[in-house]
Design an enzyme around this catalytic site. Structure first.
Site, PDB file in Angstrom:
ATOM      1  N   GLN A   1       0.832  -1.201   0.000  1.00  0.00           N
ATOM      2  CA  GLN A   1       0.000   0.000   0.000  1.00  0.00           C
ATOM      3  C   GLN A   1       0.869   1.255   0.000  1.00  0.00           C
ATOM      4  OE1 GLN A   1      -2.373  -1.958   3.503  1.00  0.00           O
ATOM      5  NE2 GLN A   1      -3.435  -0.107   2.913  1.00  0.00           N
ATOM      6  N   ASN A   2       2.145   1.081   0.256  1.00  0.00           N
ATOM      7  CA  ASN A   2       3.048   2.221   0.399  1.00  0.00           C
ATOM      8  C   ASN A   2       3.441   2.804  -0.951  1.00  0.00           C
ATOM      9  OD1 ASN A   2       2.919   1.649   3.128  1.00  0.00           O
ATOM     10  ND2 ASN A   2       4.801   0.442   3.108  1.00  0.00           N
TER      11      ASN A   2
ATOM     12  N   HIS B   1      -1.313   1.355  -4.544  1.00  0.00           N
ATOM     13  CA  HIS B   1      -1.775   2.748  -4.560  1.00  0.00           C
ATOM     14  C   HIS B   1      -0.859   3.675  -5.352  1.00  0.00           C
ATOM     15  CE1 HIS B   1      -3.947   1.678  -0.564  1.00  0.00           C
ATOM     16  NE2 HIS B   1      -4.685   1.378  -1.621  1.00  0.00           N
TER      17      HIS B   1
ATOM     18  N   CYS C   1      -0.126  12.934 -15.893  1.00  0.00           N
ATOM     19  CA  CYS C   1      -0.981  13.992 -16.455  1.00  0.00           C
ATOM     20  C   CYS C   1      -2.434  13.527 -16.397  1.00  0.00           C
ATOM     21  CB  CYS C   1      -0.586  14.294 -17.893  1.00  0.00           C
ATOM     22  SG  CYS C   1      -1.698  15.477 -18.712  1.00  0.00           S
TER      23      CYS C   1
ATOM     24  N   CYS D   1       0.719  17.957 -23.352  1.00  0.00           N
ATOM     25  CA  CYS D   1      -0.601  18.510 -23.666  1.00  0.00           C
ATOM     26  C   CYS D   1      -0.985  19.700 -22.800  1.00  0.00           C
ATOM     27  CB  CYS D   1      -1.670  17.419 -23.534  1.00  0.00           C
ATOM     28  SG  CYS D   1      -1.969  16.909 -21.820  1.00  0.00           S
TER      29      CYS D   1
ATOM     30  N   SER E   1      -3.360  -1.520   8.986  1.00  0.00           N
ATOM     31  CA  SER E   1      -4.615  -1.659   9.729  1.00  0.00           C
ATOM     32  C   SER E   1      -5.722  -2.196   8.837  1.00  0.00           C
ATOM     33  CB  SER E   1      -5.033  -0.302  10.305  1.00  0.00           C
ATOM     34  OG  SER E   1      -5.315   0.607   9.251  1.00  0.00           O
TER      35      SER E   1
ATOM     36  N   ILE F   1       0.837  -3.231  15.016  1.00  0.00           N
ATOM     37  CA  ILE F   1       0.611  -2.645  16.330  1.00  0.00           C
ATOM     38  C   ILE F   1      -0.753  -1.955  16.304  1.00  0.00           C
ATOM     39  CG2 ILE F   1       1.433  -0.994  18.041  1.00  0.00           C
ATOM     40  CD1 ILE F   1       4.240  -1.398  16.925  1.00  0.00           C
TER      41      ILE F   1
END
Length: 367
Positions: A175-176, A192, A200, A268, A307, A332
């Site tokens: 996810q990092n 992600h 762009c 563009c 999480s 944690i």
């Protein structure tokens, strides 16, 4: 009080627990709860630590730790994780912001995370709303990127790379957006996106973040020089910069409002944004399908430092659970998938993995 003196007042509870474990009369060997012992030692050290002056604390990183405090893993937890790795042949590892705290990059949801200070990350809708919002994001991110770029892989990144080299990890989904897995030698699937690229919004052309940073500097030479002076403490008074998980940073509005020019697409003239899924945006369909395919091909899932509160990540754990694949979570604090996990370990991911790779046959070098 000097930093060395301040540090001397705070005895590392992890080292003390390890010393107790190795003692022949160790209460851990006679059944005493090691977590209770850890927290007792931590509270004792905290009482001693409170005698340190506030002025000294303000000059150290002890006042606000990036990595949350947590007890070390028990021998049973290490053994269970070891057996889990041994029994899996197509293990997929899903990582979150919690593993990069060990590299000095704050997360969002931990006790010391960005949310604990009241910080709210920019949303996709806010970024798209106005040129002012885009200027605000890029001005702060321009400054924060320099520190973000200097982050190095932590013990978790290194341990995962070793496990993959030895054949214990089949795929990595992260996810990092920091590319620390890549620096550690792993071509992780970036769920992600990444801050190392700029896209762009009109033609979808992708350029490197390094090139984008240089273009901002070329368009705003006086502004960039002022930022450098501010960082060195040789310019006007600092607005109080603070690093954020996505490379963004808090910076006074007077440093970007009005005079800052933001580059547009060289192909563009379209609006540029970081090639990441901002909060409130949808995950590209292709990425959703590819990540789900990786879970479908896997025979087990290991979640590290996440999480799983974001739907795109929780969906992967839910899919694995519904297919009857075992899930182990090391994080944690509570996660959205705690009830789905076969094993949950509430420790620092780097500490757990650094120990497990020296356990049994995992300690053998790669063939």
């Amino acid at each position: 009080m000097a930093l060395r003196c301040v540090a001397a007042h705070f005895i590392n509870p992890f080292r003390k627990i390890d010393n107790i474990k190795n003692s022949a009369t160790s209460p851990l060997r006679t059944g005493q709860n090691y977590r209770q012992l850890f927290h007792r030692e931590l509270q004792k050290d905290q009482r001693d630590f409170n005698h340190v002056t506030e002025d000294a604390l303000q000059n150290t990183s002890l006042l606000k730790q990036v990595v949350p405090i947590a007890p070390p893993p028990s021998l049973d937890e290490i053994t269970s994780l070891y057996q889990f790795l041994q029994n899996s042949h197509k293990l997929v590892v899903l990582t979150g912001a919690g593993i990069s705290t060990e590299s000095g990059i704050p997360d969002y949801r931990s006790p010391n995370g960005a949310y604990s200070t009241g910080f709210k990350p920019i949303t996709h809708q806010e970024f798209m709303r106005s040129e002012r919002s885009q200027k605000r994001y890029w001005a702060r991110s321009y400054v924060g990127w320099k520190k973000f770029l200097h982050a190095e892989p932590g013990p978790t990144h290194t341990a995962i790379a070793k496990l993959r080299l030895r054949g214990y990890v089949y795929d990595i989904i992260t996810q990092n957006v920091d590319r620390l897995h890549h620096q550690a030698g792993d071509n992780a699937f970036e769920l992600h996106g990444t801050t190392h690229e700029v896209i762009c919004l009109n033609c979808s052309n992708i350029t490197s973040r390094k090139e984008f940073q240089n273009r901002i500097k070329e368009l705003n030479p006086e502004w960039a020089l002022a930022v450098e002076d501010m960082e060195k403490g040789t310019g006007i008074s600092s607005p109080g910069m603070q690093q954020r998980p996505d490379g963004d940073i808090e910076i006074d509005e007077s440093f970007w409002q009005g005079r800052l020019q933001i580059p547009t697409c060289e192909w563009c003239d379209g609006v540029l944004k970081p090639n990441v899924v901002l909060f409130g945006d949808n995950l590209p369909k292709s990425r959703t399908e590819e990540s789900l395919n990786m879970i479908n091909e896997a025979d087990a899932l290991l979640v590290l430092g996440s999480s799983l509160m974001v739907l795109s990540a929780f969906r992967l754990a839910k899919t694995a659970h519904e297919a009857g694949k075992p899930i182990v979570i090391i994080n944690i604090g509570a996660t959205r998938a705690d009830k789905l996990a076969k094993l949950k370990i509430e420790c620092r991911t780097g500490e757990v993995l650094s120990r497990v790779i020296n356990h049994g046959s995992l300690a053998l070098p790669a063939p």
